[in-house]
Design a protein around this motif. Structure first.
Motif, short mmCIF file in Angstrom:
data_model
loop_
_atom_site.label_atom_id
_atom_site.label_comp_id
_atom_site.label_asym_id
_atom_site.label_seq_id
_atom_site.Cartn_x
_atom_site.Cartn_y
_atom_site.Cartn_z
N THR A 33 0.82 -1.21 0.00
CA THR A 33 0.00 0.00 0.00
C THR A 33 0.86 1.27 0.00
O THR A 33 0.32 2.38 0.09
N SER A 89 -5.04 4.53 -1.07
CA SER A 89 -4.04 4.40 -0.01
C SER A 89 -2.93 5.42 -0.23
O SER A 89 -2.84 6.03 -1.31
N GLU A 121 -7.99 -1.78 -6.30
CA GLU A 121 -8.77 -1.88 -5.07
C GLU A 121 -10.16 -2.39 -5.40
O GLU A 121 -10.77 -1.96 -6.38
N ILE A 143 -6.64 -7.59 -0.85
CA ILE A 143 -6.74 -6.14 -0.78
C ILE A 143 -8.04 -5.74 -0.10
O ILE A 143 -9.11 -6.27 -0.43
N ASP A 144 -7.95 -4.79 0.82
CA ASP A 144 -9.10 -4.30 1.56
C ASP A 144 -9.71 -3.10 0.85
O ASP A 144 -9.03 -2.09 0.63
N SER A 147 -10.00 1.65 1.94
CA SER A 147 -8.73 2.38 1.92
C SER A 147 -7.53 1.45 1.88
O SER A 147 -6.61 1.57 2.69
N GLY A 148 -7.51 0.52 0.91
CA GLY A 148 -6.42 -0.43 0.90
C GLY A 148 -5.85 -0.76 -0.45
O GLY A 148 -5.44 -1.89 -0.66
N LYS A 150 -3.53 -1.73 -3.34
CA LYS A 150 -2.16 -2.27 -3.37
C LYS A 150 -1.64 -2.28 -4.80
O LYS A 150 -2.41 -2.28 -5.76
#
Length: 208
Positions: A33, A89, A121, A143-144, A147-148, A150
């Motif tokens: 991130t 992120s 994302e 990946i979240d 707000s994640g 990558k």
């Protein structure tokens, strides 16, 4: 957890050198991130600039900062963080491209692309696996969506080039925050002349 390890060491230590032929080796690195790197595999990277088209426009290509464009294999909805896409992120607030219900997209790269990075994302605020693949080399990241975003970095050895990258998941997602490395035209021309000269030398030997 971000591990501050040189990308070349990371690629080897994590076993991410996944495909090799007589002509080319493709490398891939997990960027996590964190903000994108200044270089990949020794190639200096140039981040894409602002996409000036209107948000929510369906687009099939994006101009690169080094000439030419990348192309999508289907329409992608242009969004911007905070305007049509809620999170990302490392403070990124630029453009992203949403699959709008599709679960994969292939990005065709310009000729002579040496290295490319991208972030992705998922659309829902939950954790999903997203896979990026180029030339048979792939890396899946969890990946979240909250707000994640990558990133992945792909590059080839100095004598070859990347053609395309396919990103896929079991959920719709956005990709964006692209960066690219393409050699100067003069470098490409010199490389072409070298190949032509090599072919001419081989023909002379055959004729002899």
């Amino acid at each position: 957890m971000n591990i501050k390890t040189p990308l070349s060491v990371l690629a080897i230590s994590l076993g991410l050198v996944l495909s090799q032929s007589a002509n080319a080796t493709i490398f891939v690195s997990d960027l996590g991130t964190a903000a994108p790197p200044a270089s990949l595999g020794g190639f200096g990277m140039t981040a894409f600039g602002d996409d000036t088209r209107a948000n929510f426009t369906d687009v099939i290509s994006v101009d690169t900062p080094e000439g030419g464009s990348i192309g999508f294999d289907g329409p992608m909805s242009l969004r911007e963080i905070g305007s049509g896409w809620a999170t990302w992120s490392h403070g990124y607030t630029g453009d992203v491209y949403y699959t709008k219900g599709r679960q994969s997209v292939t990005i065709d790269l310009p000729d002579f692309t040496q290295a490319f990075y991208l972030y992705a994302e998922p659309e829902p605020f939950s954790v999903f696996s997203i896979t990026a693949m180029s030339g048979g080399v792939q890396l899946a990241l969890d990946i979240d969506g909250a707000s994640g975003a990558k990133g992945w970095g792909f590059w080839e050895d100095a004598s070859n080039y990347l053609d395309s990258i396919t990103i896929s998941s079991n959920i719709d997602f956005a990709v964006g925050e692209f960066g690219i490395s393409v050699p100067e035209p003069a470098t490409v021309a010199l490389f072409g002349l070298g190949l032509a000269g090599l072919g001419f030398t081989r023909r002379r030997k055959q004729n002899a």
